[in-house]
Design a protein around this motif. Structure first.
Motif, short mmCIF file in Angstrom:
data_model
loop_
_atom_site.label_atom_id
_atom_site.label_comp_id
_atom_site.label_asym_id
_atom_site.label_seq_id
_atom_site.Cartn_x
_atom_site.Cartn_y
_atom_site.Cartn_z
N PRO A 683 0.82 -1.22 0.00
CA PRO A 683 0.00 0.00 0.00
C PRO A 683 0.85 1.27 0.00
O PRO A 683 2.02 1.25 0.37
CB PRO A 683 -0.80 -0.12 1.30
N ARG A 684 0.21 2.35 -0.44
CA ARG A 684 0.87 3.65 -0.50
C ARG A 684 0.09 4.65 0.34
O ARG A 684 -1.14 4.74 0.24
CB ARG A 684 0.92 4.15 -1.94
N GLU A 696 -6.09 10.51 -4.05
CA GLU A 696 -6.62 9.16 -4.14
C GLU A 696 -6.18 8.48 -5.44
O GLU A 696 -6.21 7.26 -5.56
CB GLU A 696 -8.15 9.18 -4.06
N ARG A 697 -5.78 9.28 -6.42
CA ARG A 697 -5.30 8.73 -7.69
C ARG A 697 -3.97 7.99 -7.50
O ARG A 697 -3.67 7.06 -8.25
CB ARG A 697 -5.12 9.88 -8.68
N ASP A 700 -3.35 4.82 -1.55
CA ASP A 700 -4.45 4.01 -1.03
C ASP A 700 -4.97 4.59 0.28
O ASP A 700 -6.08 4.26 0.72
CB ASP A 700 -3.97 2.58 -0.76
N ARG A 748 -9.01 -1.79 -3.04
CA ARG A 748 -9.57 -1.22 -4.26
C ARG A 748 -10.85 -0.43 -3.95
O ARG A 748 -11.79 -0.93 -3.37
CB ARG A 748 -9.91 -2.30 -5.29
N GLY A 749 -10.80 0.82 -4.32
CA GLY A 749 -12.01 1.60 -4.25
C GLY A 749 -12.43 2.03 -2.87
O GLY A 749 -13.53 2.56 -2.72
N GLU A 750 -11.61 1.82 -1.88
CA GLU A 750 -11.99 2.34 -0.57
C GLU A 750 -10.79 3.01 0.06
O GLU A 750 -10.03 2.42 0.80
CB GLU A 750 -12.54 1.23 0.33
N PHE A 751 -10.66 4.27 -0.26
CA PHE A 751 -9.54 5.05 0.23
C PHE A 751 -9.65 5.18 1.75
O PHE A 751 -10.73 5.33 2.30
CB PHE A 751 -9.58 6.43 -0.43
N ARG A 752 -8.50 5.08 2.43
CA ARG A 752 -8.51 5.15 3.89
C ARG A 752 -7.93 6.47 4.39
O ARG A 752 -6.83 6.84 4.00
CB ARG A 752 -7.68 4.00 4.49
N TYR B 678 -18.20 -1.61 -2.82
CA TYR B 678 -16.77 -1.78 -2.58
C TYR B 678 -16.25 -3.14 -3.01
O TYR B 678 -15.19 -3.28 -3.58
CB TYR B 678 -16.44 -1.62 -1.09
N ARG B 684 -16.20 1.03 -11.38
CA ARG B 684 -17.08 2.20 -11.29
C ARG B 684 -16.50 3.34 -12.12
O ARG B 684 -15.31 3.64 -12.03
CB ARG B 684 -17.19 2.65 -9.85
N GLU B 696 -11.40 10.09 -7.67
CA GLU B 696 -10.66 8.84 -7.59
C GLU B 696 -10.97 8.08 -6.30
O GLU B 696 -10.72 6.87 -6.21
CB GLU B 696 -9.15 9.12 -7.67
N ARG B 748 -6.44 -1.54 -8.80
CA ARG B 748 -5.97 -0.90 -7.58
C ARG B 748 -4.86 0.10 -7.87
O ARG B 748 -3.84 -0.23 -8.47
CB ARG B 748 -5.44 -1.91 -6.56
#
Lengths: 759, 759
Positions: A683-684, A696-697, A700, A748-752, B678, B684, B696, B748
C-alpha cells in the motif's frame, strides 16, 4: 501624499481641434498620413452599416450582445480608423498600440471592426461563425488571445482593465530601458474599452489605483457609459461619482457627451488622451445609448439578446437600408477604412527604419533589445541556477531557498520583473542592487525611490490585481517579460492577510496570497502565459496567524486547474527543480509553493531532475512493506515516520517525493508504475497537511487535513493535527497490518483516511 | 445619477462639543449615564498602561503586531469606554453595537480592551496566551467568531469592511421591518476599524461602493491612518486621495489630526459619526503613529515584531513605568473602565423594557420579532418545499428548478434575503411581490424602487463583496437572516463575466459567480455561517460564452473546502433535496450548483432523500457489469450510456447519483459500501464535465475534462469534448472488457482516464 483631484474637463473644447495637429502634438512617431475626418455622410453610412450588421449577426444565432456593440460604433470608428496605431496585415507588429476589450461580451464589435479594416483572417464568413457550432471559428463568445489581433482573453469583468495596466507598464518599462534620445523604439499606447460593470469589480478598482500611482500616461481607458446592466439601470446598484473617484485615484478625466454619433469629438478626446501632458493615465467617459438605432435603445432589453426579425427589419428601415437584405457592407464602407492598411505598413516601415538606425548608434543595447523582441532570455538561465552543493545543509525554509534560486536569476536576466503584494520581508524576492519600478519623481516617505527601468514591483496589498496585471505584462509580447509575483499561498485565494515583520526577514522568507489572486491565475493558465507565482507560508506550518492563513483546500484547486504547474518542493534542491520546471514551461504559469518554517535538507535524496518528472523515488527500500509519499513541507514527517516504522514497528518503508502532479501525469506509464509500484502489492500512504482530494489517484490512504487549521505556532499546529513521526508511524503500521490481513485487493475503491476525524 | 462629493470636514470643530449632548442628539435610546471625559491624567495613565501591556504581550512570544495596537490605543479608549453601546457581561445582547476589526492582525488591541472593560473570559492570563502553544487560548492570531465578543473572523484584509457593511445592512433591514414609532427595537451602530491595507483590497472597494449606494448611515468606518505597511511607507504603492475617493463613493468624511492622544477629539468625531444627519455611512480618518511610545515610532519596524527586551524597557521608562515590572495594570486603570459594565446592564435593561412594551402595543409583530431574535424561522420551511409531483416533467434547467424551490421559500420566510450579482434574468431568484432592499428615496432610472424592508438585493457586478457582505448578514445574529447569493458558478471564482438578456429569462434561469467570491465563501465556511450560494451555469453546457465562463477546476476547490456543502442536483427533485440539505445544515454554507441548459427529469429515479445522503442508487441493476456515477447536469449522459451499453454492447450498468461528496462522507460505512459496491468486483466510472480530481476516491475510472472548455453552444461544447452517450458507452465498454480480462484487482491504484487527452 495624494495628488489633489484634477478639475474635470469635458472634451467639448476640443471639438474643433484639427485632429492632425493634435496628433502631431503627441510628438511620438509623427507620420505623414492625413487624419482629417471624412465627410459626415460617409461616417453616417458606416455607422448605419455597422449597426445593421451587428443586428444581423446576432439575429442569425438568436442571441449575443448587440446593444453595446451598436452603442460603441462611433467609438470603434474613432479607434480603428483614426486613432490607433497598428497594422492589420501584421497584427503582431511589436510597437503597435495594444487594445483590450475589458467588456469582452461585446466582442462582436471588435471582430467587426477587425473585418472592416482588413485583418485577413477576419472574413465576413468568420463573423458569421460568432456563437455558431463551427469549431474553426475565430470569433468566440469572448475575445481569446489565441486569435490574431486579440491581445488578451477577456470575459471576467474587470480583468481587462488590469491586463491593460500590465500592458501599459510593459511599455513604460521597455521604453525606459531601451529608448534613447531620437530613438523611441517603444512608444505605443494601450487602449482599454470598458463597460459599466468593469468599474464595479474589485480587481479593476485595485488596478485603477495602481495605474494612478505609477502615473501610466500611456494608458487610456475608454468608458462606454450606457448606464445599463443586466438587472436594469446601473443606478440600481451604483450611484457613486465615477469621474471624481477616478480623479481621486490619480487619473485625468475627459468626457464626451454624444458618444453615439460624434466621431469627431471622440477622436479629439482620444487624441488628446494620448497626447496628454498631465502625466497621468486618462479616463475618457463617453456617454452612449445601448442599442442605439433600435426601438429598445437605452433599455436593458437591448443588452444581451437578438432583436427578433421584425425589429431587425425596423432597424434597417430606420437606417435607410433594405429590410430584405442582410450582411450588407457597401464598397464605400470598405473604402472608408482603406487607408488603414497603408498607414499600418508605414508604421511598420518607420519603426523598422528606426530600429535599424538604433542598431547602428547603440549596437549593444539594440542586440539585447532584439532578443527581448524575439521573446528570448538575455542570458542562459540554466547556468544561473545554483548547483546543489551551493545550498546550505542546515534546515532552511523553502521560501528562503526560493530566494537563493530566484535572486540571481532576477539579477542577471532582464526578462524578470519580480514583485510582491507588500510582503518584501517575508518572500525573499529582493536581490542585491534591485531597482523599484516607480515613477522617477516619486519620493516615498520611507525613502525607497525607483524609476521605470526598475524590475521590482511593490503591488501594495492587492493580490488580485498583482496577478491580473502580471498577465498583461506577460501578454505584451510573449517572452519579453516574465512576471514573478509573490505572496502567502493563502492569498492566492483569500488576500493579503497580515504582515510579517521586516525584522524577521532573516528567519522568515516567503509569502501567502493565492486565493484573492485565483481568478487571475486561472486567466493566465487559460491564456498559456508564463508567470511564476511564489506562494509562501503554504501549510499549517504557517502557524499562529491561524486558520485564515493556513491553506487546506487550495492545493486541490490548483492541481485541478488545467495548464498550470503547482509545485511543492521539499528542500532547496527541489526548489531549484521547481524553478527549472517553471522556466522550462514556456506556455504555462507555475505556482511554487513554499514553507514559512525551516525544513530539513536532504541532499542525499532530493533531486532537481526528479522534480522535472513530477515525482520520483526519494528513498528506495528492498522488500518494502509500504510506500510513503512525502510532499513539500511535510517530507520531514515521512522520513521520520519511516525511521520509526523500522525501529519500533519492524516495517520497511520506501519514500516517494511528489512535488508536482501535473508534471508526473506527463510521464510514461512505465515510469509512473515504477515510482508508484502499481503492481507491487504494497500500500501507499500520502502524507500532506492539506485536504487529500485528488491524492486518491496515487495513494491508497492519506494522512491529511479534514478541517480548517488552528491558531498555534507552526510546530504546535502540526502537533495539534497529528503531524508527528511517531503517531504517523503508529497509524501507518496499523493500516499496513490490516492490509496484510485483509489482502491488498481489499483496498480497491476504498480510500482510507488515517488522520481525518471530520470531513 | 451620482451624489456630488461632500466637502471634507475635520472634526476639529467638534473638539469642545460636550459629548453627552452630542450623544443625546443621536436620538436613539437616550441613556442617563455620563459620558464626560475623565481627567487628562487618568487618560494618560490608561494610554501608557495599554502600550506597555501590548509591548509585554508581544515580547513574551517574541512576535506579534505591537505597533498598530499601540497607535490605536486612544481610539480604543474612545470606543470601548465612551462610544460603543454594548454589555461586557452579555456579549450577545441583541441590540449591541457591532464592532469589526478588519485589520485583524491587531487583535491584541481588541483583546486587551475586552480585558480592561471586563469581558469575564478575557483574563490577563488569557491575554498571555496570545501566540502561545496553549490550545485553550481564546486569543488567536486573528479574531475568531467562536470566541465571545468577536462578531466576525477577520484576517484576510478587506473582508472585515464587507462584513461590517453586512452587519449594518442587517440593522437597517430589521429596523425598517420591526421598529415602530417610539419602539426602536433595533437601533445599533456598526463600527469597523481598518488599516491602510484594507483600503487597497478590491473586496473592500466593492463593499464601500455598495455602502455608499445604500446610504448605510448606521455604519462608521474608522481608519487607523498610520501610513505604514510591511514594505515601508504606504506611498510606495498607494498615493491616491483617500478622502476624496470615499466622498465620491457616497460617504461622509471626518478627520482627526492627533489620533495618538486626543481621546476627546476622537470621541467627538465618533459621536458625531453616529449622530450624523448626512444620511451616509461615515469614514473617520484618524492620523496615528505606529509604535507610538517606542523609539521606532512611525517606522515599519514597529509593525509586526516584538521590540526586544531593551526597547520594551525603554518604552516603560518613557511611559514612567518601572522597566523591571511586566503586565502592570493598576486599579486606577480598571476603575477608569468600571462604569462600562454598569452602563451595559442599563442598555440591556432599557432594551428589554422597550421590547416588553412593544409586545403589548404590537403583539403580532413582537412575536415574529422574538422568533427572529432567537434565530428561528418565521414559518415551517419544510412545508414550503414543493413535492415531487409539482415539478414539470418536461426537460427543465436546474437553475429554473432552483427558482421553483427557492421562490416560495423567499416569499414566505422573512429570514431569507436573496440577491444577485446583476443576473436577475438568469438566476430565477425573483419571487412574485418581492421588494428590493434599497434606500427608500432611490429613484433608479429603470424605475424599480425599494426600501429597507426589501429582501431582494441588487449587488451590482460585485461577486466578492456579495459573498463577503452576506457573511456579515449571517453573522448579525445567527439564524436571524439567511442570505442567498446568486451568480454564475464560474464567478464564485472568477467574477461576473457577462450578462444574460432579460428576454431570455423564460428559457435561462441561473447564475455563475463562484470564483471572485471564493475567498468570502471560505470565510463563511470557516465561521460556520449558513448562507446559500446559487451557482448557475455550472459546466461546459454554459456554452458559447466560452472557456472563461465554463468551470472545470472549481468543483475540486469547493469539494475540498471544509464545512461546505457543494451540491450538484441532477433534476428538479434533486434540487429540492439540495435546498433541504442546505437548510438542514444550520452551521454550514452551501453552494447549489445548477445548469443553464434544460435537463431531462427523472421522477422515477431521483429522490430528495437520496440527496440528503450525498449519493444513492439511482438505477439498480442485477448482475451489473459496471457502476456508472452520474453527477448533476451530466446525469443524462450516464443514463443514455447505460441504454447504449445494454443495446449495443451487451453490458449491464447500474447508476449511482452523486450530488454531494461531503454529505456522502457523513454516511455509515455500510451505506457507502452498498452504494459504491466496494467488494462487488465491478468497476465504477464517474461521468462529469469537470476535472476529475477527487473522484478517484469513489471511482476506478473517470469520463472527465482534462482541459479548459471551448466557445461553442452548450450541446456542441458537450459533443466537442466527447460527452455523447454512444461514445461514452463505447469507451466504458472497452474499459469493462479490459478489466474483465486483467482482473478487477488490476485497478488498484491506477485510476483510468477514459476521456482525458491532455492534463
Amino acid at each position: 501624499m495624494a495628488p489633489s483631484a484634477v478639475p474635470l474637463e469635458t472634451a467639448s473644447a476640443l471639438d474643433h481641434l484639427p485632429v492632425k495637429a493634435a496628433n502631431k502634438a503627441n510628438g511620438q512617431n509623427a507620420t505623414n498620413y492625413d487624419l482629417q475626418l471624412k465627410d459626415v455622410e460617409t461616417t453616417s453610412l458606416v455607422l448605419r452599416t455597422f449597426r445593421c450588421l451587428i443586428a444581423d449577426l446576432c439575429e442569425q444565432f438568436k442571441g449575443g450582445h448587440p446593444g453595446s456593440a451598436m452603442g460603441m460604433a462611433a467609438i470603434g470608428i474613432a479607434l480603428w480608423k483614426y486613432v490607433m496605431r497598428y497594422s492589420p496585415e501584421n497584427p503582431n507588429f511589436f510597437n503597435r498600440d495594444r487594445f483590450v476589450l475589458s467588456n469582452g461580451h461585446t466582442c462582436l464589435w471588435q471582430y467587426t471592426f477587425m473585418h472592416l479594416v482588413g485583418y485577413k483572417i477576419m472574413t465576413l464568413d468568420q463573423l458569421k461563425s460568432y456563437h455558431s457550432t463551427r469549431t474553426d471559428s475565430i470569433c468566440p463568445g469572448h475575445p481569446e488571445i489565441e486569435h490574431e489581433g486579440i491581445e488578451v482573453t477577456t470575459g471576467p469583468l474587470g480583468q481587462g482593465i488590469a491586463n491593460a495596466v500590465g500592458l501599459a507598464m510593459a511599455t513604460k518599462h521597455l521604453a525606459a530601458s531601451y529608448n534613447k534620445p531620437g530613438f523611441d523604439v517603444v512608444s505605443n499606447t494601450t487602449w482599454c474599452m470598458i463597460g459599466d460593470a468593469c468599474l464595479q469589480e474589485g480587481v479593476a478598482l485595485e488596478a485603477i489605483s495602481l495605474a494612478g500611482h505609477w502615473r501610466l500616461d500611456s494608458l487610456v481607458v475608454i468608458y462606454d457609459n450606457n448606464q445599463i446592466t443586466c438587472d436594469g439601470s446601473v443606478d440600481l446598484a451604483n450611484t457613486e461619482d465615477v469621474n471624481a473617484k477616478m480623479a481621486a485615484s490619480g487619473w485625468e478625466v475627459l468626457e464626451v457627451a454624444d458618444g453615439n454619433n460624434d466621431v469627431e469629438a471622440i477622436v479629439a478626446a482620444l487624441v488628446r488622451a494620448r497626447a496628454s501632458t498631465s502625466g497621468k493615465p486618462v479616463f475618457v467617459n463617453i456617454k452612449t445609448t445601448i442599442g442605439v438605432g433600435s426601438r429598445v435603445a437605452g433599455d436593458a432589453k437591448a443588452h444581451g439578446a437578438a432583436f427578433g426579425a421584425e425589429e431587425v427589419a425596423n432597424i434597417k428601415r430606420a437606417a435607410d437600408f433594405d429590410p430584405e437584405k442582410s450582411f450588407v457592407v457597401s464598397d464605400a464602407v470598405y473604402d472608408f477604412f482603406g487607408e488603414v492598411k497603408t498607414r499600418g505598413r508605414e508604421f511598420e516601415r518607420e519603426w523598422e527604419e528606426l530600429v535599424t538606425a538604433y542598431g547602428e548608434e547603440h549596437p549593444d543595447l539594440a542586440s539585447e533589445f532584439a532578443l527581448r523582441v524575439k521573446g528570448e532570455f538575455t542570458d542562459d538561465w540554466a547556468s544561473v541556477i545554483p548547483p546543489k552543493e551551493n545550498f546550505p545543509t542546515a534546515p532552511t525554509a523553502s521560501r528562503k531557498s526560493a530566494g537563493l534560486v530566484c535572486n540571481p536569476l532576477a539579477a542577471r536576466l532582464k526578462t524578470f520583473m519580480v514583485g510582491t503584494a507588500d510582503l518584501s520581508p517575508s518572500v525573499n524576492m529582493i536581490w542585491k542592487g534591485k531597482t523599484d519600478f516607480q515613477h522617477p519623481d516619486l519620493r516615498p516617505s520611507c525613502g525607497i525611490t525607483g524609476d521605470y527601468t526598475g524590475r521590482y514591483i511593490h503591488w501594495g496589498i492587492r493580490e488580485h490585481a498583482m496577478a491580473a496585471i502580471s498577465n498583461g505584462l506577460a501578454a505584451f509580447n510573449k517572452g519579453t517579460i516574465l512576471p514573478v509575483t509573490s505572496s502567502f499561498f493563502m492569498f492566492y485565494l483569500v488576500s493579503h492577510v497580515r504582515q510579517i515583520p521586516p525584522t524577521w526577514a532573516a528567519v522568515l522568507t516567503g509569502s501567502l496570497s493565492s486565493q484573492y489572486a485565483a481568478p487571475a491565475v486561472r486567466m493566465g493558465a487559460l491564456q498559456r502565459l508564463r508567470t511564476i507565482h511564489i506562494a509562501t507560508h503554504d501549510s499549517i506550518g504557517t502557524g499562529e496567524d491561524g486558520p485564515t492563513h493556513q491553506p487546506i483546500e487550495l492545493a486541490a484547486l490548483y492541481r485541478a486547474m488545467p495548464n498550470l504547474l503547482y509545485i511543492r518542493p521539499a528542500d532547496s534542491e527541489e526548489t531549484a527543480g521547481a524553478f527549472i520546471g517553471a522556466l522550462s514551461a514556456s506556455d504555462t504559469p507555475s505556482i511554487i509553493s513554499l514553507s514559512r518554517q525551516n525544513l530539513t535538507q536532504y541532499p542525499e535524496h532530493s533531486r532537481r531532475d526528479g522534480v522535472a518528472r513530477g515525482a520520483y523515488v526519494f528513498i528506495e527500500q528492498a522488500d518494502a512493506d509500504v510506500t510513503l509519499i512525502g510532499v513539500g513541507s511535510e517530507m520531514g514527517f515521512a522520513v521520520r515516520a519511516r525511521d520509526v516504522l523500522r525501529e519500533k514497528h519492524g516495517l520497511r518503508a520506501r519514500i516517494v517525493s511528489f512535488p508536482c502532479q501535473r508534471l508526473f501525469e506527463g510521464q510514461p506509464r512505465e515510469y509512473k508504475a515504477e515510482v508508484l509500484g502499481y503492481r507491487a502489492g504494497i500500500p501507499r500512504v500520502v502524507i500532506e497537511a492539506y485536504a487529500v482530494n485528488g491524492w486518491e489517484r496515487y495513494a491508497d490512504a492519506g494522512y491529511s487535513m479534514g478541517s480548517f487549521g488552528h491558531s498555534l505556532p507552526g510546530a504546535a499546529a502540526y502537533k495539534y493535527f497529528g503531524y508527528d513521526g511517531d503517531l504517523i508511524a503508529e497509524r501507518v503500521s496499523k493500516f499496513v497490518r490490516v492490509v496484510k490481513s485483509e489482502g491488498i485487493e481489499s483496498l480497491r475503491g476504498e480510500f482510507r483516511d488515517l488522520n481525518v476525524t471530520e470531513h
